[in-house]
Structures are given as structure tokens and as C-alpha cells.
Write an enzyme that holds these catalytic residues in place. Structure first.
Site, PDB file in Angstrom:
ATOM      1  N   CYS B 116       1.031  -1.380  -0.090  1.00 19.65           N
ATOM      2  CA  CYS B 116       0.115  -0.030  -0.034  1.00 19.65           C
ATOM      3  C   CYS B 116       0.808   1.215   0.104  1.00 19.65           C
ATOM      4  CB  CYS B 116      -0.803   0.001   1.120  1.00 19.65           C
ATOM      5  SG  CYS B 116      -2.115  -1.338   1.143  1.00 19.65           S
ATOM      6  N   LEU B 117       0.822   2.013  -1.180  1.00 17.34           N
ATOM      7  CA  LEU B 117       1.612   3.368  -1.099  1.00 17.34           C
ATOM      8  C   LEU B 117       0.880   4.377  -0.352  1.00 17.34           C
ATOM      9  CD1 LEU B 117       2.657   2.871  -4.915  1.00 17.34           C
ATOM     10  CD2 LEU B 117       4.038   2.461  -2.753  1.00 17.34           C
TER      11      LEU B 117
END
Lengths: 801, 171
Positions: B116-117
Site C-alpha cells: 500500500c503506497l
């Protein structure tokens, strides 16, 4: 094209892989590095030095090298503080390294926080040499200033190089100074010239300024010159202080010659003269210069034994001859009296064996008087004293003083007992005081108004002989000075002394001396005066006692005679039955003879009771009253009665009073009983006296008066005391007893006398009367003398009848 | 926003010019070249800063990338496999980087191990199309993610250190 591009991509991919596979640079972060280094340091695996900014490390070896490099760059000398800045390393590290360098390297030395190289030292030496050549002289202190290096370092440097690089000489007296031979020679020549030229003492400061020589060098040069005997002279005073003097020996020689010759000639040395010669410490100089001579050091000069001998001889001579001598003329003119005084004390001290100080007195500091001389001087006073003493005694002042001193003595004796007496003189005085006759003699000398001054002078003159005594009694002086009896005043003594021949011979200016002599002999004279007064007083006391006894009996006789006379005269008066005649006659008798008798009594009483009154005059009633008031009570009463009775007319009463007054307790006289025989002789003597008077008298009135008195006595066989006024009364009384002839003659003569007395200046008439009186005088006298026989025959006839 | 260190890293990666996806034949080659150049530079940069943290290689066409990445925590090296595909819409769409080993071990991950950025990543990427490339995605996406998530997971005990990997790396 695409293929080419794909190749390209392949290549890039390969590049990428390669790039990824290349080992990463093993780079440590700064933080890590620091940590690693600290770790290493902790483990003592590494030795480094931190820089001041903390960002760099230096190994000690590197630091040492850097320091050396810097030293080289800076020409062989560098300050450690500068190194700190240049290398940015802590000073502690640097100094530690520098110390290390100094230890290991012999060419380097650490001086005053500076690292110094051998090259630098040799350069300094060269510079010093150059400087020496230029200036001739170099001091370490100058070098210190120039190079900013410690003097001992420079000292060692210069000394080490002396003779090698530095061509010069070290000063013997001051190792800090170096100079070249030529410089020394130049200065020496200069100084030698200056010193040789000096004829008078010259201060070193002047010499220095004139020669332009350094003071340090100057002293070494002078020492050198004196050693080699190139200059003659000495340096006095402390060196280096600049106040020292150079005294050429030629000067000191001439000075000494002058002093010697002066002393030889005059026998003394005047300090003023010495000061003029430039000798400041004269006493020391004199003592050093004449160590063998016995010089007396006086306030203004030094005196040799010759002069002292002269003075001594003069004093001895004076003592031998008993005269005085003033030593001032014997001394050089500039001598002050203080000097003379010291000389005298010295002389007197030396010759104490020969004559004691009592024999010699010193006055005015310079004059020596022998005791004999003073005795001579006091001789003229003997007569004066005698006279004065008599005066004092006769005037009663002595008596007064004695009375007062008696009171004083009682007090003074008590005090005197406490203070032990020392001198004989004092003993005498005491004896006199206890005798009670001294009359102020107790403290005769001390009891003087000028005692304080005199004490001082005497203390000086007698050289402490009895000064302690003086001080001891000074307390009494003030008390007893009130009632001293001064026979001779100070001024009188002075006057006599001034006129004295002995003193006149000695010189002119004697006022001061006279004052001192007067001071000295004043108490002595007063003493002797008082003694004389005492003698006189005692002798007068004796004579008066004798006299009194005599006068007492004489007076008794006299009073007796008078008393008898009065009684006889009273009888005569009683012949007159007439009251008018009798009363005045009685009164006259009282006025004359009775008053006389009373006065005799009064004066005698007054004398007995020591009452003062004027003896020359007749006693008036007032004087009598005064005497009465002073009399003691027991004798007062009868005398008062007598005094009052003189105012009455009764002769009888007066006589009674006289008898009372003469009684015991008052006059202690005895009245003889009336004696017929005595009365007879009294009558005869009275008549004889009258007749004598008559024959010698020429005055008609007196002749008549006397003749009538004689006739009266012849007639009544009683004496009559009457004045001329009563002549007519007497004649009337005699009328019945005389022959008519005689009476007539008498009456006529009486008339003539009356006429003469009443007549004025009428010359013719008067001379006529006088002539008649002269003629009749003989007849009257004849009557008076012849009547005796006649009457006596008549009387005898009557008796026979 | 992105932290300073990251920003600095980014700025040192050369930007790309060609906007092309795998489907654009010649242009993709061009693009691929640029990608490689950027990656080389980035790796060089990392190596220069002693900050090398991944290995990457791609297939022939350059559409699929795989390799390893590692993180050092408490002086221990934790190594993970990394893989991702270039999407067709690339470069408009950013590649989805995945760490399959860690699938299910942390909440900050999608199915299949895709990380997850951060919220910042996407707008930043969008703004910089076509200038950002794979190198940027690594620096901006995976780098920070590792720095945040790995220590957390180590703390939780989810990830443990493997001697083997260390040894592998050493060889």
C-alpha cells in the site's frame, strides 16, 4: 533500427546489472567514523591529536613534523601560541610536542614559550657582533629589549659565542656588559684626561656628563686607572649612587696641608673654615685627621691642647693670685660664649684635683672668679651692710621680720626636718632657725624674690654643687618669699659693684658680669647682713636694758625732784590769801611743771610698752590719749586719771594722781617722803638759780620778774612758780614786807616796764624809758641780792625776838 | 509530503522524457532505455552514498521486473524478494510493487503482496507523468514503505532474521 535499439537496451540492462553488482563503496558516515575513532582511542589502539575545531585528527608524529616545518618557515624561532593558530592544535599538545622536540633535538631549545633553533641563535650572535662593532658596547638588557628574550638565555648565548662569532670583552664588574677593546680604550683616555685635569673635588655626575661615559664603565675605568696609578685621587661616597665625588689627591694634599698648618699655628680648627674647604663631616674629619691629638670638640670648632693649656694656665694663675680672669680674650675672636663655657668646664674638670669647684666660680660662661676675689668684692659691702643692719634694727623692720619669721620657722622647721640637709651652710641656717634669732635666716638664700633666676644661675655656676638642695627647697621658696627681709637690694649691689675698682681694672663691658656676680653675692650679703643685724639687735637689746635700768632710777630722781618742787611751789602759792591770785597761779603750775611731770611718766610708760610715738615733740593731750589707748588695762586706769586731773585747778589732786600713777605695776617708782632738810637745800638751790639768772639777765622785764621772785622767796621762805604776769600781784603782796624805799623803787621800775611794754613805736619816749630802765636795773639787782642779807638778818632778828 | 531525504534522492534521479508504454513498439524501447539510464544512475547514487538496498532485473521486453530488496535493522540485514509488472497504461499508471514473502503479515499490503503506497504517492506520480520512471517508483514507493513497515514487523516478531540470507548475500 529497432534491433539496434534493442541491443542498446540489452547493453543498458547489462550496464545496470553491472552497476548493481559492483561492490558498494565501503563508506562510513562521519558519525560512524567518530565513533570508530573514539572506540579505537578507548582501546588504546590508536593515538591521535584532535584539532581545535574537532573535525580533524593528527597523529603526534605528524604534529611534530608540522611543528618543525613551521619552525623552519619562521626562520628558526616561533612562538607556541602562534603554532596553535597555524596548526589549529591545542596549546597543551603543542607545548608537549615542543618539549619533546627540545629533548630529542639538541639544536632546538624552548625559551619563554618559544621554540628556537640553532640557526636562529647563531644569527643572534652575528647580530650582536655587528652591534658591538658599531656601538662599541652591548648590554644584555639592551639585547633583551631588542630580541624579547630572557637575559640569562641571551647571557649564555653571548658568552658561548664570545671569542667565536662575537669579538669583544666582558665587563669584569658587570657581566651583563660587553664591549670592544677600542671602546674601552677610548673611554679610558677620555676619563683619564678629565681626572688629570681636575684640581678640585668634582662630582662623578659632572664628570660623566662631561666625558659622556657610561656610569658603569666609568667606575671600572677609574678602578683600572687607580690600579695602574695613572691618576692620583680617590672616589668618595657610595658608588652607583651618582653622589660620589672624585677628590684629586693634589686637592686633599693641599687641604691637609692647610689644616695642618692652621692647626699648628693656631692650636684650633674652626668648623666654618673646614666647611669652606669642602669638609662636611668636620667632627669625623678632625678625629681622623688628628688621631693622636687630644682635641676638644666644641660646637663650632675643635680645640687643641695648646689653647686649652693657655686657658688652664690663666685659670690657675687667677686661682693662685685670688683674682678673676675672663677667658674670652685668650680665645680666638670667633669663639662663642658657649664654646668658652665648654672649655671652662673641661679645664675645671681636668684640674679638679688642684682646686675644688668651691674655690672657683664661673660667671657669664667665660669668666672665672676665685672665692678670694669675691671676698674682696664683698669687702666694700661690709660697711654698707653694717649701716643697713643698724637702720633695719633701729627702724624696727628687723623686729617685724623676726616676728614673722618665727611663725614661718615653725612651719618651715617641720618641713625641713623631713628633707635631710646636706651642706654645712644649710646646717648653720638650721641652727639659726631653731635658735629663733635667724630672723628670716632660715631660708635666707631661698627666700628671695629672684630665687628662680638665681637658682638657675647658681646651678650653672656651682656645677650642680647644691642644685638638688635648691630644687628640694624650691617648694618652700614661694611660701616664704613673702616675708623675707632684704637688707641690700639687687640694684644696690649692682651699683656698688659697678663702682668697684677691682672690677673696673678688668675691663669695660662688665654689665652682664656684674649682674651675675650680684646675683651670686646677693644672698650671701643678705645673709651676712642679717647676721650683722642680729648682732646689732642683740647689742642694742643689751644696752637698752642697761639704759632702762639707769633711766628708771634717773627718772625716779627727776620725778622726785619735780614732785618736791611742785609741792614747794604749791606752798608758795598758798601764801597768797587772795583767791583771785591763787587760782591762776595754781593753774599755771599745773600747766607747766605738772604737765611736764605727766609727760615724763607717759613717755616712760610708752617706752615700756613699746608704743610708737613721736619723741621729738612735746606730748600733746591727743598723743597722750593715743598712748593711753594702746596701754594694757591695769595701767590704763591711773594714767587716765592723771591725764584728766591736768584739767582741774587743784595742784593737790594732780599730785595725788601722780603718786597713783607712779605706783607699782605702772612705773614701779618710789616717791620719797617730804624732807625738811631737802626742802631747805631745794630752796637754796632754787634761789641760787634765780640769782644767777638775774645777774646774767639784761632784759628789764625779766630782771623785774626774777627780782620779785627772789624777794618773794626771801620774804616768805617759800618758792614761787609764776610767770611774768603775776609780777604786780607779787609786788602788792610784798608791799607789807618791804621797806617803803625798796618797794617804791620796785614799783617805779614795774611801772616803767609796763610803760615799755605798752608803748608803741614812739622812739624818743621809748628810748627814754629804756634808758631809765637800764639805769634802774642795777638798783633792782642790787635790791634782790642784798635783800637776802637784810631779810635774813631781819629774819634772824625776828627769830631771836 | 515526502521527507527531505527522499526528496533529495528523487532530485538526483534523472527524469524521463519519453511517454510510452510496452505497447508502443519503438517508443517503448526509447522509454526502456531511459528507464535503464535512470536506474543506473540511481543505483550509482545509492552505492556512492553507501545506501544500496535493492537488486533488480527485467525480462527481455522489460515489462516484468523482479529482484531483491533489503533493510538493515539493529545491524541485521532483512532481505525480501521484490517483483512487479509494467502496466499497459504505463507510465500513466504507476507499477504495483509487490513483496510476496510478506503477504498477509502486515495490514499495509494488498492481496498478492502488493504494498500500500502512501496517499502522497499517487498524486505525485500523476503530476510527474511521464517524467517519473521505475527508479522513482522504487525510491518514492518501496524505500519509505520498508523504512516504516519492516521495523514494525520485526518488533511484532512477524519477520525474523535469517542467517541464511546473510550468508547468501555474502557469497
Amino acid at each position: 533500427m529497432t534491433a539496434v535499439e534493442w541491443d542498446e537496451v540489452k547493453r543498458l540492462a547489462a550496464d545496470f546489472q553491472r552497476a548493481q553488482l559492483t561492490s558498494t563503496v565501503q563508506r562510513l558516515s562521519e558519525r560512524n567514523c567518530i565513533e570508530i575513532v573514539t572506540k579505537l582511542l578507548d582501546l588504546k589502539l590508536l593515538e591521535v591529536v584532535f584539532t581545535t575545531d574537532g573535525k580533524e585528527y593528527v597523529t603526534p608524529q605528524q604534529l611534530t613534523r608540522e611543528i618543525r616545518d613551521e619552525l623552519y618557515v619562521h626562520g628558526g624561532r616561533i612562538n607556541l601560541v602562534d603554532l596553535v593558530k597555524l596548526l589549529s592544535v591545542d596549546l597543551n599538545q603543542i607545548s608537549a610536542r615542543a618539549a619533546e622536540i627540545e629533548r630529542t633535538d639538541q639544536n632546538c631549545s624552548l625559551v619563554l614559550g618559544q621554540l628556537i633553533d640553532k640557526t636562529y641563535v647563531s644569527r643572534i650572535a652575528e647580530e650582536v657582533n655587528e652591534r658591538l662593532l658599531q656601538q662599541g658596547q652591548v648590554t644584555i638588557s639592551d639585547l633583551t629589549r631588542q630580541y624579547d628574550l630572557p637575559s640569562d638565555f641571551l647571557q649564555t648565548v653571548v658568552e658561548k659565542q664570545l671569542g667565536k662569532t662575537i669579538h669583544g670583552k666582558q665587563d669584569k664588574t658587570d657581566p651583563q656588559v660587553f664591549f670592544t677593546e677600542s671602546y674601552v680604550a677610548r673611554n679610558q683616555a677620555c676619563v683619564r684626561g678629565a681626572l688629570a685635569a681636575a684640581l678640585r673635588p668634582i662630582s662623578v655626575a659632572t664628570l660623566l656628563s662631561q666625558c659622556g661615559v657610561e656610569e658603569r664603565l666609568f667606575y671600572s675605568i677609574i678602578g683600572n686607572l687607580m690600579e695602574t696609578k695613572q691618576v692620583a685621587g680617590v672616589i668618595t661616597g657610595k658608588q652607583q649612587s651618582g653622589s660620589s665625588m672624585y677628590i684629586p689627591s693634589i686637592y686633599s694634599r693641599s687641604q691637609n696641608e692647610w689644616v695642618n698648618s692652621f692647626y699648628k699655628q693656631n692650636g684650633y680648627l674652626e668648623y666654618d673654615a673646614l666647611v669652606r674647604l669642602g669638609i662636611q663631616d668636620h667632627q669625623l674629619f678632625v678625629r681622623r685627621h688628628f688621631p693622636n691629638e687630644k682635641l676638644l670638640l666644641l660646637p663650632t670648632c675643635a680645640l687643641g691642647p695648646q689653647v686649652l693649656d693657655q686657658v688652664e694656665a690663666a685659670v690657675e694663675e687667677a686661682v693662685a693670685t685670688g683674682s678673676m680672669v675672663n677667658i674670652m680674650p685668650l680665645l680666638p675672636s670667633f669663639f662663642e660664649p658657649e664654646d668658652a663655657k665648654e672649655i671652662l668646664t673641661e679645664v675645671l674638670k681636668n684640674s679638679k684635683n688642684k682646686y675644688t669647684s668651691q674655690n672657683v666660680h664661673v660667671f657669664c660662661s667665660t669668666v672665672v672668679l676665685t672665692e678670694q676675689f669675691i671676698q674682696k668684692l664683698t669687702k666694700p659691702f661690709d660697711a654698707i651692710i653694717q649701716k643697713k643692719a643698724e637702720e633695719v634694727v633701729s627702724s624696727g623692720a628687723y623686729l617685724l621680720a623676726q616676728a614673722e619669721s618665727k611663725v614661718q620657722n615653725n612651719r618651715g622647721l617641720a618641713e625641713q626636718d623631713e628633707s635631710s640637709t646636706k651642706s654645712d651652710r644649710r646646717e648653720e641656717r638650721r641652727k639659726k632657725a631653731t635658735g629663733g634669732k635667724g630672723g628670716g635666716g632660715t631660708q635666707g638664700r631661698e627666700t628671695k624674690t629672684k630665687s628662680t633666676k638665681k637658682k638657675y644661675l647658681r646651678g650653672k655656676a656651682a656645677a650642680g654643687d647644691d642644685s638638688d638642695e635648691e630644687t628640694a627647697s624650691s617648694g618652700k621658696t614661694s611660701k616664704s618669699s613673702v616675708n623675707k627681709l632684704e637688707l641690700l637690694s639687687f640694684a644696690e649691689i649692682k651699683g656698688v659693684l659697678t663702682a668697684d675698682e677691682l672690677l673696673q681694672e678688668e675691663g669695660d663691658d662688665l654689665a652682664e658680669l656684674i649682674v651675675e656676680i650680684a646675683n651670686h653675692i646677693h644672698p650671701l650679703l643678705n645673709m651676712s647682713g642679717l647676721v650683722a643685724a642680729e648682732v646689732i639687735f642683740e647689742s642694742t637689746m643689751a644696752t637698752t636694758a642697761q639704759n632702762r635700768r639707769k633711766t628708771h632710777s634717773e627718772l625716779q630722781d627727776k620725778l622726785n625732784a619735780m614732785f618736791t618742787n611742785v609741792r614747794l611751789f604749791e606752798k608758795g602759792i598758798k601764801q597768797f590769801s587772795d583767791k583771785n591770785v591763787e587760782q591762776p597761779l595754781a593753774k599755771y603750775l599745773i600747766k607747766t611743771l605738772c604737765t611736764e611731770m605727766t609727760n615724763e611718766i607717759f613717755s616712760y610708760v610708752a617706752q615700756e610698752n613699746m608704743i610708737q610715738y613721736d619723741e621729738a615733740k612735746e606730748l600733746s593731750p591727743e598723743v597722750r590719749m593715743k598712748i593711753l589707748n594702746d596701754l594694757p588695762n591695769e595701767s590704763k586706769e591711773p594714767l587716765l586719771k592723771l591725764h584728766k586731773s591736768l584739767n582741774t585747778n587743784s595742784v593737790e589732786e594732780v599730785l595725788n594722781c601722780v603718786e597713783g600713777a607712779l605706783g607699782p605695776g605702772i612705773c614701779d617708782m618710789i616717791l620719797r617722803k617730804p624732807d625738811k632738810k631737802k626742802e631747805r637745800s631745794q630752796l637754796l638751790t632754787h634761789r641760787q638759780a634765780l640769782l644767777e639768772q638775774l645777774t646774767s639777765s639784761e632784759d628789764p622785764a625779766l630782771v623785774l620778774h626774777l627780782a620779785s621772785l627772789v624777794l618773794f622767796q626771801a620774804v616768805t621762805q617759800t618758792m614761787l612758780h609764776a610767770s611774768g604776769r603775776f609780777v604786780s600781784n607779787i609786788l602788792t603782796y610784798l608791799q607789807s614786807h618791804l621797806t617803803a624805799e625798796i618797794f617804791k623803787t620796785m614799783q617805779q621800775y614795774h611801772d616803767l616796764v609796763l610803760k615799755l611794754l605798752t608803748s608803741g613805736a614812739d622812739d624818743d619816749h621809748r628810748s627814754h624809758i629804756v634808758n631809765a630802765l637800764q639805769e634802774g636795773m642795777l638798783a633792782i639787782k642790787e635790791i634782790a641780792t642784798s635783800f637776802k642779807k637784810h631779810s635774813s638778818t631781819e629774819k634772824s632778828q625776828q627769830q631771836s625776838e | 509530503m515526502v521527507d527531505e531525504a527522499t526528496k533529495k534522492t528523487l532530485s538526483s534521479i534523472p527524469l524521463l522524457k519519453t511517454k510510452a508504454g510496452p505497447r508502443d513498439k519503438d517508443l517503448w524501447v526509447q522509454r526502456l532505455k531511459e528507464e535503464y539510464q535512470a536506474l543506473i544512475q540511481y543505483v550509482k547514487n545509492n552505492k556512492g552514498a553507501d545506501n544500496d538496498w535493492f537488486r533488480l532485473e527485467s525480462n527481455k521486453e522489460g515489462t516484468r521486473w523482479f529482484g531483491k530488496c533489503w533493510y538493515i535493522h539493529n545491524l541485521l540485514k532483512y532481505e525480501f524478494d521484490v517483483e512487479f509488472d509494467i502496466p499497459v497504461t504505463y507510465p500513466t499508471t504507476a507499477p504495483e510493487i509487490a513483496l510476496p514473502e510478506l503477504d498477509g503479515k502486515t495490514a499495509k499490503m494488498y492481496r498478492g503482496g502488493k504494498i500500500c503506497l502512501t496517499d502522497h504517492f499517487k498524486p505525485l506520480w500523476a503530476r510527474n507523468v511521464p517524467k517519473f520512471g521505475i527508479a522513482h517508483a522504487m525510491a518514492l514507493g518501496l524505500g519509505p514503505w520498508l523504512a516504516v513497515e519492516i521495523p514494525d514487523m520485526i518488533d511484532k516478531g512477524v519477520v525474523s532474521h535469517k542467517e541464511k540470507t546473510e550468508g547468501d548475500y555474502a557469497t
